[in-house]
Design an enzyme around this catalytic site. Structure first.
Site, PDB file in Angstrom:
ATOM      1  N   THR A 162       0.801  -1.217   0.000  1.00  0.00           N
ATOM      2  CA  THR A 162       0.000   0.000   0.000  1.00  0.00           C
ATOM      3  C   THR A 162       0.841   1.277   0.000  1.00  0.00           C
ATOM      4  O   THR A 162       1.973   1.278   0.506  1.00  0.00           O
ATOM      5  CB  THR A 162      -0.912  -0.009   1.260  1.00  0.00           C
ATOM      6  N   ASP A 163       0.243   2.349  -0.499  1.00  0.00           N
ATOM      7  CA  ASP A 163       0.915   3.660  -0.436  1.00  0.00           C
ATOM      8  C   ASP A 163       1.093   4.125   1.009  1.00  0.00           C
ATOM      9  O   ASP A 163       1.910   5.005   1.299  1.00  0.00           O
ATOM     10  CB  ASP A 163       0.133   4.719  -1.245  1.00  0.00           C
TER      11      ASP A 163
ATOM     12  N   TYR B 123      -1.739  -0.521  11.034  1.00  0.00           N
ATOM     13  CA  TYR B 123      -1.951  -1.203   9.757  1.00  0.00           C
ATOM     14  C   TYR B 123      -0.768  -0.949   8.822  1.00  0.00           C
ATOM     15  O   TYR B 123      -0.162  -1.875   8.276  1.00  0.00           O
ATOM     16  CB  TYR B 123      -3.253  -0.719   9.093  1.00  0.00           C
TER      17      TYR B 123
ATOM     18  N   LYS C 241       2.125  -3.507   7.243  1.00  0.00           N
ATOM     19  CA  LYS C 241       2.359  -3.692   5.804  1.00  0.00           C
ATOM     20  C   LYS C 241       3.821  -3.354   5.456  1.00  0.00           C
ATOM     21  O   LYS C 241       4.440  -4.028   4.637  1.00  0.00           O
ATOM     22  CB  LYS C 241       1.407  -2.816   4.982  1.00  0.00           C
TER      23      LYS C 241
END
Ligand code: NAD
Ligand code: TYD
Length: 336
Positions: A125-126, A150, A154
């Protein structure tokens, strides 16, 4: 020879869309979907495909993949890892679930792929880059600076993938995407949640001032781009695939309520802790190698998304499952 794919988390939002794309592009392929079916995953997301003989569904946890009978000697042409805990709000309270699936689960998949000599594509994810200042854009070599548990989980998974590439020469790559939206997204996330509330005329709980910016990519546009890496696997690489246009949350809400033709009021509620104001990734590396990302306008994508949720209102019943309802009662009671 027919290709064999393993799609982990294939019963979730993006994973199920990718399975559909893969199914159509490789009509001879065999697809195994492995998913533990958390509150966010559902076999319904696979629709008819789930009954097809060349698709096999395994209800299993990625953390246990090393011990699953029947898989130990199977070499896949590609393993794609979409399996994750994905809701930032939940990561504030259930951090260890995020560490378990997102970090330990990725580690266990990496070991499995090394053992079976299968290439693995990690979906990231960005959010791992953290907030971007106005006019700042992050390329793949930018520092990792996650804000939420989160995003930290990641980023940790990405570091494990990168370490496996360096240490073992593992055939692995990472794709980082921006906010996806579209059919089948679990209705805890901004766009489907607000469709759910607006349909009932309930106020829309915008966090803080609502001027946070996100780059919204329609899920089919992301999956079409992602398909291109299957035949030309970018071993050892990290690639960003993000939308080019960005919108404030308030602008998204305005477009949504226009499409829904409702005048539901916005309720500015307490901001999410460590809420990143803006994400921005640079996808030029992907575009130079694989061509441009065909990205539909947000208004078109939102119209298609609203139409899908209007014809599948049963998806909102999933908000009533015990796990989700408990979370909402405990943490969202003061919002709407
Ligand atoms: P989702 O929450 O809709 O789906 C996740 C799926 O993983 C569910 O089907 C769930 O049952 C499954 N799963 C969870 N834990 C598992 C485990 N331990 N073992 C096996 N399966 C498990 O998520 P999504 O929005 O489809 O996101 C997919 C991936 O894309 C995630 O890795 C996420 O971090 C990444 N991503 C998503 C977005 C987005 O906007 N949705 C943006 C950037 C990156
Ligand atoms: P979300 O869909 O949770 O994705 P992410 O946090 O991964 O970007 O949220 C998108 C944006 O919408 C984010 O800035 C948080 C905001 N938001 C609200 O303002 N209210 C809400 O009820 C939700 C779920 C999100």
């Amino acid at each position: 020879m027919a290709r064999r794919f393993l799609i982990c988390g294939g019963c979730g939002f993006i994973g199920s869309s990718f399975v559909e794309h893969l199914w159509l592009k490789y009509p001879d392929s065999e697809i195994i979907v492995l998913d533990v079916l958390t509150y966010a995953g559902s076999l319904d997301n696979l629709g008819e495909l789930h009954t097809e003989s060349r698709l096999q569904f395994l209800e299993a946890d990625i953390c246990d993949i090393g011990a699953l009978p029947g898989l130990e000697d199977v070499q896949f042409d590609l393993v794609v890892n979409f399996a994750a805990e994905t809701h930032v709000d939940r990561s504030l309270y259930y951090t260890s679930d995020f560490v378990r699936t997102n970090v330990l689960g990725t580690d266990s998949l990496l070991s499995f792929c090394r053992k079976t000599d299968s290439p693995i594509l990690q979906i990231s994810t960005d959010e791992v880059y953290g907030p971007a200042r106005e006019n700042e854009t992050f390329g793949e070599t930018a520092a990792l600076n996650p804000s939420s548990p989160y995003a930290a989980s990641k980023a940790s998974a990405d570091l494990l993938v990168m370490a496996a590439i360096k240490t073992f020469g593992q055939k692995a790559a990472i794709v980082r995407t921006s906010n996806n939206y579209g059919p089948r997204q679990f209705p805890e996330k901004l766009i489907p949640y607000f469709i759910y509330l607006a349909r009932q005329g309930k106020p829309l709980p915008v966090y803080g001032d609502g001027k946070q910016q996100r780059s919204w990519l329609y899920v089919d546009d992301f999956c079409s781009a992602l398909l291109r890496v299957v035949d030309d696997f970018p071993t050892g690489e990290i690639l960003n695939i993000g939308a080019t246009r960005e919108y404030t949350n308030l602008e998204v809400v305005r477009q949504l309520t226009t499409i829904l033709e409702c005048e539901t009021p916005v309720n500015h509620v307490a901001d999410r802790p460590a809420h990143d104001r803006r994400y921005r990734i640079d996808s030029r590396k992907f575009e130079q190698r694989y061509g441009g990302i065909n990205e539909r306008d947000l208004s078109d994508g939102l119209r298609q998304t609203v139409a899908w949720y209007q014809s599948h209102p049963e998806i909102f019943d999933r908000l009533r499952t015990q796990d989700v309802a408990n979370f909402r009662d405990k943490h969202y009671h003061n919002r709407t």
